[in-house]
Design a protein around this motif. Structure first.
Motif, PDB file in Angstrom:
ATOM      1  N   VAL A 111       0.838  -1.204   0.000  1.00  0.00           N
ATOM      2  CA  VAL A 111       0.000   0.000   0.000  1.00  0.00           C
ATOM      3  C   VAL A 111       0.870   1.249   0.000  1.00  0.00           C
ATOM      4  O   VAL A 111       0.585   2.222  -0.705  1.00  0.00           O
ATOM      5  N   ILE A 112       1.949   1.230   0.768  1.00  0.00           N
ATOM      6  CA  ILE A 112       2.862   2.381   0.821  1.00  0.00           C
ATOM      7  C   ILE A 112       3.527   2.593  -0.541  1.00  0.00           C
ATOM      8  O   ILE A 112       3.641   3.719  -1.022  1.00  0.00           O
ATOM      9  N   ALA A 113       3.938   1.519  -1.173  1.00  0.00           N
ATOM     10  CA  ALA A 113       4.566   1.623  -2.495  1.00  0.00           C
ATOM     11  C   ALA A 113       3.595   2.240  -3.509  1.00  0.00           C
ATOM     12  O   ALA A 113       3.986   3.083  -4.324  1.00  0.00           O
ATOM     13  N   GLN A 114       2.342   1.843  -3.450  1.00  0.00           N
ATOM     14  CA  GLN A 114       1.336   2.400  -4.355  1.00  0.00           C
ATOM     15  C   GLN A 114       1.124   3.887  -4.089  1.00  0.00           C
ATOM     16  O   GLN A 114       0.850   4.658  -5.001  1.00  0.00           O
ATOM     17  N   LEU A 136       3.336   7.667   9.534  1.00  0.00           N
ATOM     18  CA  LEU A 136       2.690   7.097  10.722  1.00  0.00           C
ATOM     19  C   LEU A 136       2.520   5.585  10.572  1.00  0.00           C
ATOM     20  O   LEU A 136       2.799   4.821  11.497  1.00  0.00           O
ATOM     21  N   ILE A 137       2.103   5.144   9.404  1.00  0.00           N
ATOM     22  CA  ILE A 137       1.940   3.708   9.159  1.00  0.00           C
ATOM     23  C   ILE A 137       3.275   2.991   9.302  1.00  0.00           C
ATOM     24  O   ILE A 137       3.361   1.912   9.902  1.00  0.00           O
ATOM     25  N   GLU A 138       4.332   3.575   8.755  1.00  0.00           N
ATOM     26  CA  GLU A 138       5.659   2.955   8.849  1.00  0.00           C
ATOM     27  C   GLU A 138       6.127   2.871  10.303  1.00  0.00           C
ATOM     28  O   GLU A 138       6.669   1.846  10.738  1.00  0.00           O
ATOM     29  N   GLU A 139       5.882   3.927  11.077  1.00  0.00           N
ATOM     30  CA  GLU A 139       6.275   3.919  12.492  1.00  0.00           C
ATOM     31  C   GLU A 139       5.496   2.870  13.275  1.00  0.00           C
ATOM     32  O   GLU A 139       6.071   2.141  14.097  1.00  0.00           O
ATOM     33  N   LEU A 140       4.194   2.791  13.030  1.00  0.00           N
ATOM     34  CA  LEU A 140       3.379   1.795  13.727  1.00  0.00           C
ATOM     35  C   LEU A 140       3.766   0.378  13.317  1.00  0.00           C
ATOM     36  O   LEU A 140       3.743  -0.537  14.141  1.00  0.00           O
ATOM     37  N   ASP A 161      -4.301  -3.475  14.233  1.00  0.00           N
ATOM     38  CA  ASP A 161      -5.644  -2.938  14.002  1.00  0.00           C
ATOM     39  C   ASP A 161      -5.595  -1.463  13.614  1.00  0.00           C
ATOM     40  O   ASP A 161      -6.334  -1.016  12.729  1.00  0.00           O
ATOM     41  N   GLU A 162      -4.727  -0.709  14.258  1.00  0.00           N
ATOM     42  CA  GLU A 162      -4.593   0.706  13.920  1.00  0.00           C
ATOM     43  C   GLU A 162      -4.022   0.879  12.503  1.00  0.00           C
ATOM     44  O   GLU A 162      -4.480   1.716  11.740  1.00  0.00           O
ATOM     45  N   GLU A 169      -7.708   4.346   5.301  1.00  0.00           N
ATOM     46  CA  GLU A 169      -7.705   5.787   5.047  1.00  0.00           C
ATOM     47  C   GLU A 169      -6.803   6.121   3.862  1.00  0.00           C
ATOM     48  O   GLU A 169      -7.134   6.958   3.022  1.00  0.00           O
ATOM     49  N   LEU A 170      -5.669   5.454   3.782  1.00  0.00           N
ATOM     50  CA  LEU A 170      -4.732   5.666   2.680  1.00  0.00           C
ATOM     51  C   LEU A 170      -5.370   5.269   1.348  1.00  0.00           C
ATOM     52  O   LEU A 170      -5.239   5.974   0.342  1.00  0.00           O
TER      53      LEU A 170
END
Length: 178
Positions: A111-114, A136-140, A161-162, A169-170
């Motif tokens: 998802v991050i790559a996209q 934030l996603i990478e940190e979590l 879950d977060e 949301e992304l």
């Protein structure tokens, strides 16, 4: 697993099949009827769960806890019988949990790559919001992996879950920007 006060409240470990309560007859906060019921309940999630209370005598708190446990068991057995249910033990290994966390990480990376391709097409303010969300996603994700490596699976599950919510949301941002 060995723990002092570890199995008291809020911990859901279906694999727990034996709870031993040492000095169950000693007075105090951890030996109140409510605390004993909570501790006994850790083994109740397992079809074959057992509780062993070691004591010199049965205290009023122990008697209340035993009676309440028996009452709840009778109610559950009756419910199961009425509905033709045959409880089966959960067979989940730590490897299953770690495998699911690895899958989560891979999905997050995809998802991050996209989102990287999308970032270039967004106006600066939206691009910043997207960057913040990805960060934030990478940190979590890193925190989730750390928690899992320290065998803190409940903490890792909360992070998972977060992250799932943030990935949703992304994706919504991606659909809105596309």
């Amino acid at each position: 697993m060995v723990g002092i006060n570890l199995l008291r409240e809020g911990l859901d470990l279906p694999e727990v099949s034996l709870v031993a309560i040492l000095d169950a007859d000693k007075a105090g906060l951890l030996r109140s009827a409510t605390s004993l019921i909570q501790t006994i309940g850790r083994a109740a999630r397992n079809v074959s769960g057992q509780v062993h209370m070691y004591a010199d005598s049965i205290t009023p708190a122990m008697e209340i806890a035993i009676n309440e446990t028996n009452r709840r068991r009778e109610k559950q057995v009756s419910y199961n019988k009425e509905r033709g249910l045959d409880p089966q033990p959960l067979r989940k290994k730590i490897a299953d949990i770690t495998d699911s966390l690895v899958r989560e990480s891979l999905e997050t990376q995809a998802v991050i790559a996209q989102s990287e391709a999308l970032r270039a097409s967004l106006p600066p303010k939206a691009s910043r919001a997207l960057t913040d969300l990805v960060t934030l996603i990478e940190e979590l994700s890193a925190s989730m992996q750390t928690a899992a490596s320290e065998l803190q699976f409940e903490v890792a599950a909360r992070y998972r879950d977060e992250i799932t919510d943030l990935r949703r949301e992304l994706r919504a941002m991606k659909e809105a920007g596309a």
